[in-house]
Scaffold this motif. Structure first.
Motif, PDB file in Angstrom:
ATOM      1  N   THR A  30       6.241   2.564  -0.001  1.00 26.15           N
ATOM      2  CA  THR A  30       4.977   1.451  -0.182  1.00 26.15           C
ATOM      3  C   THR A  30       5.303   0.285   0.798  1.00 26.15           C
ATOM      4  O   THR A  30       6.463  -0.121   0.959  1.00 26.15           O
ATOM      5  N   ALA A  72       0.911  -1.057  -0.128  1.00 24.24           N
ATOM      6  CA  ALA A  72      -0.037   0.003   0.205  1.00 24.24           C
ATOM      7  C   ALA A  72       0.775   1.203   0.036  1.00 24.24           C
ATOM      8  O   ALA A  72       1.935   1.284   0.647  1.00 24.24           O
ATOM      9  N   GLN A  73       0.415   2.427  -0.493  1.00 24.14           N
ATOM     10  CA  GLN A  73       1.138   3.546  -0.821  1.00 24.14           C
ATOM     11  C   GLN A  73       0.854   4.404   0.320  1.00 24.14           C
ATOM     12  O   GLN A  73      -0.385   4.677   0.821  1.00 24.14           O
ATOM     13  N   ILE A  74       1.758   4.723   1.076  1.00 24.59           N
ATOM     14  CA  ILE A  74       1.606   5.611   2.322  1.00 24.59           C
ATOM     15  C   ILE A  74       2.649   6.736   2.287  1.00 24.59           C
ATOM     16  O   ILE A  74       3.545   6.927   1.578  1.00 24.59           O
ATOM     17  N   ASP A  82       7.383   9.453   0.779  1.00 22.07           N
ATOM     18  CA  ASP A  82       6.538   8.443   0.213  1.00 22.07           C
ATOM     19  C   ASP A  82       6.887   7.090   0.107  1.00 22.07           C
ATOM     20  O   ASP A  82       7.910   6.969  -0.364  1.00 22.07           O
ATOM     21  N   THR A 131       0.031   8.912   6.590  1.00 20.68           N
ATOM     22  CA  THR A 131      -1.147   9.242   5.878  1.00 20.68           C
ATOM     23  C   THR A 131      -1.351   8.156   4.679  1.00 20.68           C
ATOM     24  O   THR A 131      -0.363   7.744   4.098  1.00 20.68           O
ATOM     25  N   ALA A 132      -2.594   7.737   4.340  1.00 23.01           N
ATOM     26  CA  ALA A 132      -2.999   7.143   3.175  1.00 23.01           C
ATOM     27  C   ALA A 132      -4.243   7.200   2.854  1.00 23.01           C
ATOM     28  O   ALA A 132      -5.343   6.957   3.819  1.00 23.01           O
ATOM     29  N   ASP A 133      -4.386   7.625   1.799  1.00 19.18           N
ATOM     30  CA  ASP A 133      -5.926   7.516   1.288  1.00 19.18           C
ATOM     31  C   ASP A 133      -6.817   8.448   2.199  1.00 19.18           C
ATOM     32  O   ASP A 133      -7.976   8.442   2.431  1.00 19.18           O
ATOM     33  N   GLY A 134      -6.296   9.719   2.405  1.00 15.36           N
ATOM     34  CA  GLY A 134      -6.847  10.477   3.329  1.00 15.36           C
ATOM     35  C   GLY A 134      -7.054  10.416   4.442  1.00 15.36           C
ATOM     36  O   GLY A 134      -7.499  11.307   5.503  1.00 15.36           O
ATOM     37  N   LYS A 135      -6.540   9.415   5.228  1.00 14.98           N
ATOM     38  CA  LYS A 135      -6.481   9.014   6.681  1.00 14.98           C
ATOM     39  C   LYS A 135      -5.150   9.061   7.309  1.00 14.98           C
ATOM     40  O   LYS A 135      -4.117   8.979   6.579  1.00 14.98           O
TER      41      LYS A 135
END
Length: 218
Positions: A169, A148-150, A167, A191-195
């Motif tokens: 993964t 997942a990208q974070i 950034d 942070t990831a996907d706005g969270k």
């Protein structure tokens, strides 16, 4: 007939010894697994991180997995970034603040020192599900967010200096791993996907956690 009875008894005894040996080896591996990927600190676990632990088979353990002659940073990178499907099932590698404990299925283990001024922190952010962990196991720990990208930032609380800002993964095991300075208190933000998730960590003590699995993205 008598010889056959004695032969059978001897065979049964040999089988019992083999079963006992196998059970002992599995128990040894289990104890290392629990200490490596759990919420136990060294004082609560079995002391597997002690430098006095059995090291007689150290050369064989590392050589058997093509790790001989490699330093801790190289071994950690190879195992932590390895695809889950390719990870050895007969090897345990537990990261402690000062050393990497490597063990085989027979319970033999060895220690590879970590760099004196660096600390390896493994982080598994999550949204729905996590597990308790204190010392990261390179071959068994799994996180929810694989590949997942974070975005990761780590800030030294005393100086305000940004130690990590990147950034990245997560690995196939759901973790990211970073080398940070030893001897600091720091704030970690992901942070990831706005969270976002934020928590404090420490690299000051020899029993500080190397496995961070409490960062829930909200």
């Amino acid at each position: 007939m008598t010889l056959n009875i004695f032969s059978r008894r001897n065979h049964d005894r040999r089988q019992s010894v083999k079963r006992a040996a196998g059970a002992y080896a599995m128990a040894a591996m289990l104890s290392i697994t629990l200490a490596a990927c759990s919420n136990e600190s060294p004082s609560q676990g079995d002391g597997a991180g002690s430098p006095s632990a059995s090291q007689d088979a150290s050369g064989d353990i590392l050589a058997d997995h093509n790790l001989a002659g490699k330093d801790a940073k190289t071994i950690i990178t190879e195992l932590d970034t390895m695809a889950v499907a390719n990870r050895p099932t007969n090897l345990m590698a537990s990261i402690r603040p000062t050393e990497l404990i490597v063990a085989n299925e027979s319970g033999d283990q060895t220690s590879v020192p970590l760099p004196a001024n660096e600390f390896y922190l493994s982080i598994a952010p999550y949204v729905n599900q996590t597990h308790e962990c204190h010392f990261h196991s390179l071959t068994t720990c799994r996180g929810e967010m694989a590949n997942a990208q974070i975005h990761l930032t780590i800030v030294d609380k005393a100086t305000g200096k940004t130690v990590v800002d990147e950034d990245t993964t997560t690995f196939d095991n759901g973790f990211i791993g970073v080398w940070i300075p030893k001897g600091i208190d720091a704030t970690v933000t992901i942070t990831a996907d706005g969270k976002t998730a934020t928590t404090d960590i420490s690299t000051l003590a020899e029993d500080d956690a190397t496995c961070l699995t409490t960062m829930q993205l909200l």
